[in-house]
Design a protein around this motif. Structure first.
Motif, PDB file in Angstrom:
ATOM      1  N   GLY A 322       0.796  -1.213   0.000  1.00 15.51           N
ATOM      2  CA  GLY A 322       0.000   0.000   0.000  1.00 15.51           C
ATOM      3  C   GLY A 322       0.834   1.271   0.000  1.00 15.51           C
ATOM      4  N   VAL A 323       2.147   1.130  -0.079  1.00 13.05           N
ATOM      5  CA  VAL A 323       3.057   2.277  -0.133  1.00 13.05           C
ATOM      6  C   VAL A 323       3.583   2.393  -1.555  1.00 13.05           C
ATOM      7  CG1 VAL A 323       5.198   3.283   0.727  1.00 13.05           C
ATOM      8  CG2 VAL A 323       3.705   2.014   2.279  1.00 13.05           C
ATOM      9  N   PHE A 324       3.346   3.551  -2.170  1.00 17.28           N
ATOM     10  CA  PHE A 324       3.781   3.781  -3.538  1.00 17.28           C
ATOM     11  C   PHE A 324       4.936   4.781  -3.556  1.00 17.28           C
ATOM     12  CE2 PHE A 324      -0.359   1.972  -3.887  1.00 17.28           C
ATOM     13  CZ  PHE A 324      -0.370   1.277  -5.092  1.00 17.28           C
ATOM     14  N   TYR A 325       5.762   4.679  -4.581  1.00 19.81           N
ATOM     15  CA  TYR A 325       6.875   5.611  -4.705  1.00 19.81           C
ATOM     16  C   TYR A 325       6.338   7.048  -4.753  1.00 19.81           C
ATOM     17  CZ  TYR A 325      10.112   1.745  -5.378  1.00 19.81           C
ATOM     18  OH  TYR A 325      10.876   0.617  -5.182  1.00 19.81           O
ATOM     19  N   PRO A 326       7.123   8.022  -4.270  1.00 22.39           N
ATOM     20  CA  PRO A 326       6.566   9.365  -4.029  1.00 22.39           C
ATOM     21  C   PRO A 326       6.198  10.177  -5.256  1.00 22.39           C
ATOM     22  CG  PRO A 326       8.927   9.302  -3.560  1.00 22.39           C
ATOM     23  CD  PRO A 326       8.493   7.886  -3.764  1.00 22.39           C
ATOM     24  N   PHE A 474      -0.412   6.678  11.872  1.00 23.48           N
ATOM     25  CA  PHE A 474       0.806   6.459  12.649  1.00 23.48           C
ATOM     26  C   PHE A 474       1.857   5.759  11.791  1.00 23.48           C
ATOM     27  CE2 PHE A 474       3.515   4.067  15.554  1.00 23.48           C
ATOM     28  CZ  PHE A 474       3.795   4.998  16.537  1.00 23.48           C
ATOM     29  N   ALA A 475       1.439   4.736  11.025  1.00 28.36           N
ATOM     30  CA  ALA A 475       2.373   3.985  10.188  1.00 28.36           C
ATOM     31  C   ALA A 475       2.952   4.853   9.082  1.00 28.36           C
ATOM     32  CB  ALA A 475       1.684   2.762   9.590  1.00 28.36           C
ATOM     33  N   GLN A 476       2.128   5.703   8.473  1.00 27.83           N
ATOM     34  CA  GLN A 476       2.630   6.560   7.400  1.00 27.83           C
ATOM     35  C   GLN A 476       3.682   7.532   7.917  1.00 27.83           C
ATOM     36  OE1 GLN A 476      -1.158   8.138   6.159  1.00 27.83           O
ATOM     37  NE2 GLN A 476      -1.307   6.758   4.384  1.00 27.83           N
ATOM     38  N   ILE A 481       9.521   9.171   8.724  1.00 31.73           N
ATOM     39  CA  ILE A 481      10.709   9.447   9.537  1.00 31.73           C
ATOM     40  C   ILE A 481      11.861   8.558   9.110  1.00 31.73           C
ATOM     41  CG2 ILE A 481      11.675   9.301  11.865  1.00 31.73           C
ATOM     42  CD1 ILE A 481       8.830  10.023  12.897  1.00 31.73           C
ATOM     43  N   MET A 482      11.575   7.264   8.971  1.00 32.97           N
ATOM     44  CA  MET A 482      12.642   6.327   8.643  1.00 32.97           C
ATOM     45  C   MET A 482      13.109   6.466   7.197  1.00 32.97           C
ATOM     46  SD  MET A 482      13.489   4.994  11.333  1.00 32.97           S
ATOM     47  CE  MET A 482      13.006   4.492  12.965  1.00 32.97           C
ATOM     48  N   TYR A 483      12.210   6.857   6.308  1.00 33.44           N
ATOM     49  CA  TYR A 483      12.610   7.096   4.918  1.00 33.44           C
ATOM     50  C   TYR A 483      13.572   8.270   4.832  1.00 33.44           C
ATOM     51  CZ  TYR A 483      12.401   8.591   0.051  1.00 33.44           C
ATOM     52  OH  TYR A 483      12.743   8.974  -1.220  1.00 33.44           O
ATOM     53  N   GLN A 484      13.199   9.377   5.461  1.00 35.82           N
ATOM     54  CA  GLN A 484      14.052  10.556   5.394  1.00 35.82           C
ATOM     55  C   GLN A 484      15.374  10.326   6.135  1.00 35.82           C
ATOM     56  OE1 GLN A 484      13.595  13.078   3.482  1.00 35.82           O
ATOM     57  NE2 GLN A 484      11.472  12.762   2.878  1.00 35.82           N
ATOM     58  N   LYS A 485      15.333   9.556   7.198  1.00 37.30           N
ATOM     59  CA  LYS A 485      16.579   9.214   7.890  1.00 37.30           C
ATOM     60  C   LYS A 485      17.461   8.371   6.982  1.00 37.30           C
ATOM     61  CE  LYS A 485      18.293   6.944  12.104  1.00 37.30           C
ATOM     62  NZ  LYS A 485      17.905   6.127  13.280  1.00 37.30           N
ATOM     63  N   TRP A 486      16.866   7.435   6.243  1.00 38.73           N
ATOM     64  CA  TRP A 486      17.607   6.593   5.296  1.00 38.73           C
ATOM     65  C   TRP A 486      18.366   7.446   4.294  1.00 38.73           C
ATOM     66  CZ3 TRP A 486      15.330   5.348   0.107  1.00 38.73           C
ATOM     67  CH2 TRP A 486      16.123   4.477  -0.629  1.00 38.73           C
ATOM     68  N   ILE A 487      17.696   8.422   3.706  1.00 40.09           N
ATOM     69  CA  ILE A 487      18.357   9.294   2.744  1.00 40.09           C
ATOM     70  C   ILE A 487      19.473  10.092   3.424  1.00 40.09           C
ATOM     71  CG2 ILE A 487      18.066  11.239   1.173  1.00 40.09           C
ATOM     72  CD1 ILE A 487      16.764   8.668   0.187  1.00 40.09           C
ATOM     73  N   ALA A 488      19.199  10.546   4.651  1.00 36.60           N
ATOM     74  CA  ALA A 488      20.152  11.422   5.340  1.00 36.60           C
ATOM     75  C   ALA A 488      21.442  10.725   5.712  1.00 36.60           C
ATOM     76  CB  ALA A 488      19.496  12.017   6.591  1.00 36.60           C
ATOM     77  N   VAL A 489      21.371   9.453   6.115  1.00 34.77           N
ATOM     78  CA  VAL A 489      22.575   8.787   6.644  1.00 34.77           C
ATOM     79  C   VAL A 489      23.339   7.996   5.593  1.00 34.77           C
ATOM     80  CG1 VAL A 489      21.541   8.616   8.940  1.00 34.77           C
ATOM     81  CG2 VAL A 489      21.358   6.659   7.372  1.00 34.77           C
ATOM     82  N   LEU A 490      22.910   8.047   4.341  1.00 33.59           N
ATOM     83  CA  LEU A 490      23.556   7.207   3.326  1.00 33.59           C
ATOM     84  C   LEU A 490      25.074   7.365   3.286  1.00 33.59           C
ATOM     85  CD1 LEU A 490      21.071   7.269   0.297  1.00 33.59           C
ATOM     86  CD2 LEU A 490      21.554   5.380   1.867  1.00 33.59           C
ATOM     87  N   PRO A 507      12.050   2.126   6.651  1.00 30.55           N
ATOM     88  CA  PRO A 507      11.085   2.347   5.589  1.00 30.55           C
ATOM     89  C   PRO A 507      10.904   1.085   4.754  1.00 30.55           C
ATOM     90  CG  PRO A 507      13.204   3.203   4.903  1.00 30.55           C
ATOM     91  CD  PRO A 507      13.371   2.731   6.319  1.00 30.55           C
ATOM     92  N   LYS A 508       9.820   1.031   4.003  1.00 30.87           N
ATOM     93  CA  LYS A 508       9.576  -0.128   3.147  1.00 30.87           C
ATOM     94  C   LYS A 508      10.718  -0.255   2.148  1.00 30.87           C
ATOM     95  CE  LYS A 508       5.794  -1.227   5.177  1.00 30.87           C
ATOM     96  NZ  LYS A 508       5.761  -2.406   6.068  1.00 30.87           N
TER      97      LYS A 508
END
Length: 558
Positions: A322-326, A474-476, A481-490, A507-508
């Protein structure tokens, strides 16, 4: 260069032993390390710790968080073990072995007989450095040697301690470090106790910043424990309450970097992140041609119009999620990977060809590789996205490294505030999820020298799972949070996203093609060196143990 020269000198003198649990010597044929003082250890411990984080751990994080694929145009089936989840006792064994070596250097400082009380700052820093590194042993392996570790030849077969117990001991180390810092601030030690600045390659002896870093590490550890129950949950909640009571609910307000004097004078003085993922001192590629943009990250950071989706169904991150690319251009995309005709050319993990590109493109040709900004955050060298060439030498060799970015700390605070809605102990910290999230995205943009434009406003208003909004589920918001953290810490600490995904499911993140498993492992297997040298104590962990939650999993997952 003074600090980096100290590191090289320590290595040349044989201070670093190959034995686990850090002996750091003594070698009877070399200078006895018991004669070394904390100032001779600190910069070496910090620099070598960063070299592990920015090499083996970073590589596993980039691959297990699906940020990178292999350059299939130049290499035959790269990263097969990672894609097949072929986890053995030699799989990334350097993480365990190097962390123990590095922590042992910190332990030498902690154990130093400081009769003159002049090394108190060093001891506080060493305790915090020890915790920062040992946490990863628990997070990636579970039970491990601790109480009997770091004793050199006095005990070469230490027992394994329970991982929750180790976490409790690490919290005590943080308490002790902060107590030392408070005593320093209260003038309880002689003026000579303040001489760490010349040897501290991370925070230049700022005890105020070291205390904030200790607080931030504690917050990260307490978030690891977010799903624990019973005694562990009660302990977690008490620690959260104590952070507020003791005035420790303040966190870093700047990046925690490291700069011992990296340069292109020799390969061992090149920033290890640049060296391991880019080029040697002469700007000859080391692994620069090996890593490519994954198909997943290409889809994350580009519009649907710029990706050759076979069908609209392929725009879902994981079928059925149920999560689609942005469907939004991310301003950081070309700071992470090099542009190709205004878009990425990506390789889905496990694909045998370049399969993600702008419609009308071709599977032939090189995929997108790391951008210069990826190695050169904040445009430190003034070279923009320019990559080094053999004619100019490695112009990125001397850039600063990053142990923990301010953006990462912001997302830790955003997660804690978000969890406060369902777990009241986190709410005691008094954090605001929206503000912390916005600060994290903004800081990440600055880190990559990207122009934020309307990106933050757009994701928060219209992109659930990628932006934070009280109207989202809550899940979204958790995924955001985890998606943006993923990009930030790469480019700083990609291993965090693998551990976060193991812990939260966000993130998914799609699995590689044709993987034998439906998930990534919950932990790694102890290295072969343990089964050879410490066979009486090392637990037997099977492959099946890795992919199920059981007594062998890190305690915070059980």
């Amino acid at each position: 260069m003074k600090k980096l020269k100290i590191v090289v000198l320590l290595l040349s003198l044989g201070f670093i032993s190959c034995d686990n649990y850090l002996d750091m010597g003594p070698n009877p044929n070399q200078l006895n390390t018991d004669q070394a003082t904390p100032d001779q250890y600190l910069s070496a411990a910090q620099t070598l710790s960063y070299s592990t984080q920015s090499s083996t751990m970073e590589r596993l994080g980039l691959l297990f968080s699906n940020a990178c694929g292999g350059n299939v145009q130049s290499y035959a089936s790269p990263f097969n073990d990672e894609y097949a989840m072929n986890i053995t006792s030699v799989f990334y064994k350097g993480i365990w072995e190097n962390i123990y070596l590095r922590v042992g250097a910190y332990q030498k400082i902690i154990d130093y007989n400081d009769v003159g009380l002049q090394y108190k700052e060093f001891k506080a820093i060493a305790k915090i450095g020890k915790v920062y590194n040992m946490q990863y042993i628990v997070d990636l392996y579970g039970d491990a040697p601790y109480t009997e570790a770091f004793k050199g030849i006095s005990n070469i077969t230490p027992k394994y301690d329970d991982d929750f117990f180790i976490y409790q001991q690490l919290f005590k180390e943080l308490d002790e470090a902060r107590a030392i810092i408070d005593d320093i601030n209260n003038g309880l030690y002689p003026a000579s106790a303040g001489e760490s600045a010349a040897y501290d390659t991370m925070l230049t002896g700022s005890m105020a910043n070291w205390k904030l870093f200790a607080n931030t590490i504690e917050l990260k550890m307490l978030l690891r424990m977010s799903n624990t129950t019973g005694a562990a949950a009660a302990y977690r909640d008490q620690r959260l309450a104590d952070m507020v009571t003791n005035g420790n609910a303040n966190f870093i307000t700047q990046d925690v970097g490291i700069q011992p004097g990296y340069s292109d004078s020799r390969n061992d003085t090149v920033n290890p992140f640049v060296y391991n993922f880019g080029w040697d001192l002469n700007a000859n590629p080391t692994n620069y041609n090996l890593f490519a943009a994954s198909g997943h990250i290409a889809k994350c950071m580009n519009t649907y119009a710029n990706i050759n989706y076979a069908s609209p169904a392929d725009q879902e991150v994981i079928p059925g999620s149920g999560v689609f690319y942005p469907n939004l251009p991310d301003p950081r995309r070309f700071s992470i990977f090099v542009s190709s005709s205004g878009s990425y050319r990506g390789v889905t993990q496990g694909s045998l060809f370049v399969d993600t590109f702008k419609p009308g493109g071709s599977t032939t040709g090189q995929p997108s590789k790391f951008s210069g900004y990826f190695f050169n955050p904040y445009n430190q060298t003034g070279n923009g996205s320019t990559l080094p060439t053999t004619s100019s030498g490695n112009t990125l060799a001397g850039v600063k490294g990053y142990v923990m970015t301010y953006a990462e700390a912001c997302f830790l605070q955003a997660e804690a505030a978000h969890l406060g809605a369902v777990k009241p102990a986190y709410a005691l910290l008094g954090l605001n999820a929206q503000s912390a999230f916005n600060a994290g995205v903004t800081s990440s943009m600055s880190f990559y020298s990207a122009t934020i434009g309307s990106y933050l406003t757009t994701i928060n208003a219209t992109k659930p799972n990628y932006g934070y909004n009280p109207a989202n589920t809550f899940a979204q918001n958790y995924n955001a949070i985890m998606y943006q953290k993923w990009i930030a810490v790469l480019p700083s600490n990609a291993i965090e996203s693998y551990i976060d995904n193991t812990r939260t499911g966000y993130p998914k993140n799609p699995m590689p093609l044709n993987s034998s498993y439906t998930q990534r492992p919950n932990r790694l297997i102890y290295p072969s060196s343990e089964y050879v040298a410490n066979s009486a104590n090392v637990p037997n962990v099977t492959v099946n143990d890795l992919f199920n939650v059981n007594s062998k999993s890190p305690f915070w997952l059980q």
